[in-house]
Design an enzyme around this catalytic site. Structure first.
Site, PDB file in Angstrom:
ATOM      1  N   GLY A  13     -38.569 -25.429 -11.722  1.00 50.14           N
ATOM      2  CA  GLY A  13     -39.087 -24.658 -10.594  1.00 50.14           C
ATOM      3  C   GLY A  13     -39.256 -25.495  -9.346  1.00 50.14           C
ATOM      4  N   ALA A  14     -38.292 -26.361  -9.083  1.00 53.52           N
ATOM      5  CA  ALA A  14     -38.428 -27.323  -7.977  1.00 53.52           C
ATOM      6  C   ALA A  14     -37.843 -26.824  -6.665  1.00 53.52           C
ATOM      7  CB  ALA A  14     -37.758 -28.640  -8.368  1.00 53.52           C
ATOM      8  N   SER A  16     -39.302 -24.618  -4.647  1.00 52.57           N
ATOM      9  CA  SER A  16     -40.346 -24.207  -3.710  1.00 52.57           C
ATOM     10  C   SER A  16     -41.698 -24.694  -4.195  1.00 52.57           C
ATOM     11  CB  SER A  16     -40.378 -22.677  -3.556  1.00 52.57           C
ATOM     12  OG  SER A  16     -40.699 -22.064  -4.793  1.00 52.57           O
ATOM     13  N   GLY A  17     -42.693 -24.588  -3.314  1.00 52.53           N
ATOM     14  CA  GLY A  17     -44.076 -24.820  -3.697  1.00 52.53           C
ATOM     15  C   GLY A  17     -44.352 -26.178  -4.299  1.00 52.53           C
ATOM     16  N   GLY A  19     -43.499 -27.501  -7.129  1.00 57.22           N
ATOM     17  CA  GLY A  19     -42.359 -28.182  -7.729  1.00 57.22           C
ATOM     18  C   GLY A  19     -41.507 -28.903  -6.704  1.00 57.22           C
ATOM     19  N   TYR A 191     -50.212 -13.455 -17.411  1.00 56.43           N
ATOM     20  CA  TYR A 191     -50.092 -14.748 -16.738  1.00 56.43           C
ATOM     21  C   TYR A 191     -51.137 -15.723 -17.260  1.00 56.43           C
ATOM     22  CZ  TYR A 191     -50.427 -18.247 -13.035  1.00 56.43           C
ATOM     23  OH  TYR A 191     -50.474 -19.431 -12.343  1.00 56.43           O
TER      24      TYR A 191
END
Length: 251
Positions: A13-14, A16-17, A19, A191
């Site tokens: 998950g790199a 955005s955000g 990551g 979640y």
């Protein structure tokens, strides 16, 4: 390859955000970062936009919502001759507005698949790669959340996580089962439950393997990162504003 002379870290998950900026920080410290993402075009543009140096990262496809995709990623990683010195399991989805569960290609509820089952499989497969690393500081890290802990303010906000007796796992987690406790689907709880599973997985991996391998297993909570695409819908943003006003913080 030049990048194999550096310590190598996989960050899921790199694009955005948390990551993305973790990838930048690690590259700055001399790591070669495998940016493991679902959308490689997005990841490449994101890396350029925050000026991650060319040659310090490699883009590789993975969709944590598909167990087959996870297996393909591991096969491709090994085929390219990379060594593994650290694995950071960061990718996650949060879909509070959906009314009915979405399903992975294998039929599992998608939030649990992406946040936990996909990472669980990735950790188990890549544990062998970590064992072969010559690094004295091998690590396996997964992101948790304060909202999973009922002792924290963020964890007191309903719905609270509850794994029950793991009825969902016992029943195979496929239609009509969507929740770990076997109860009706609740997207926010899905979640939170997935994050509880992540934390418990790290604790169990530490118990089983830390002493014999020297690998450090840990989970962390990065704090309230309200601008991450994890909270990309209006409900999430309004929810975060209300929580912030109450001095309660969420991931």
């Amino acid at each position: 390859m030049e990048q194999n002379r550096k310590s190598t870290v996989v960050v899921t998950g790199a694009s955005s955000g948390v990551g993305l900026y973790a990838a930048k920080a690690l590259a700055k410290r001399g790591w070669h970062v495998i940016m493991a993402c679902r959308d490689l075009d997005k990841a490449g543009k994101a890396a350029e936009s925050i000026e991650i140096p060319q040659g310090s990262y490699t883009l590789m496809h993975i969709d944590l919502g598909s167990l087959e995709s996870v297996r393909r990623f591991v096969d491709n990683f090994r085929a390219r001759g990379f060594t593994l010195d650290a694995l950071v399991c960061n990718a996650a989805i949060y879909m509070p507005l959906i009314k009915e569960p979405l399903r992975s290609p294998e039929g599992y509820e998608l939030t649990m698949t992406t946040n936990h089952l996909g990472h669980f499989l990735l950790c188990n497969l890549m544990l062998e790669d970590l064992k072969r690393s010559a690094s004295a500081d091998r690590r396996l890290v997964i992101l948790g959340t304060v909202t999973h802990n009922p002792d924290e303010l963020g964890g007191k906000i309903p719905p609270r996580p509850d794994l029950g007796n793991l009825e969902g796992f016992a029943e195979g987690f496929k239609e009509p089962i969507s929740m770990i406790d076997g109860k009706s689907f609740e997207p926010v709880k899905a979640y939170k439950d997935s994050k509880v599973c992540n934390v418990l997985t790290m604790r169990e991996l530490h118990r089983r393997y830390h002493e014999s391998t020297g690998i450090t297993f840990s989970s962390l909570y990065p704090g309230c990162v309200a601008e991450t695409p994890l909270f990309r819908n209006p409900f999430s943003c309004e929810f975060l504003r209300n929580i912030s006003a109450s001095n309660v913080f969420l991931e």
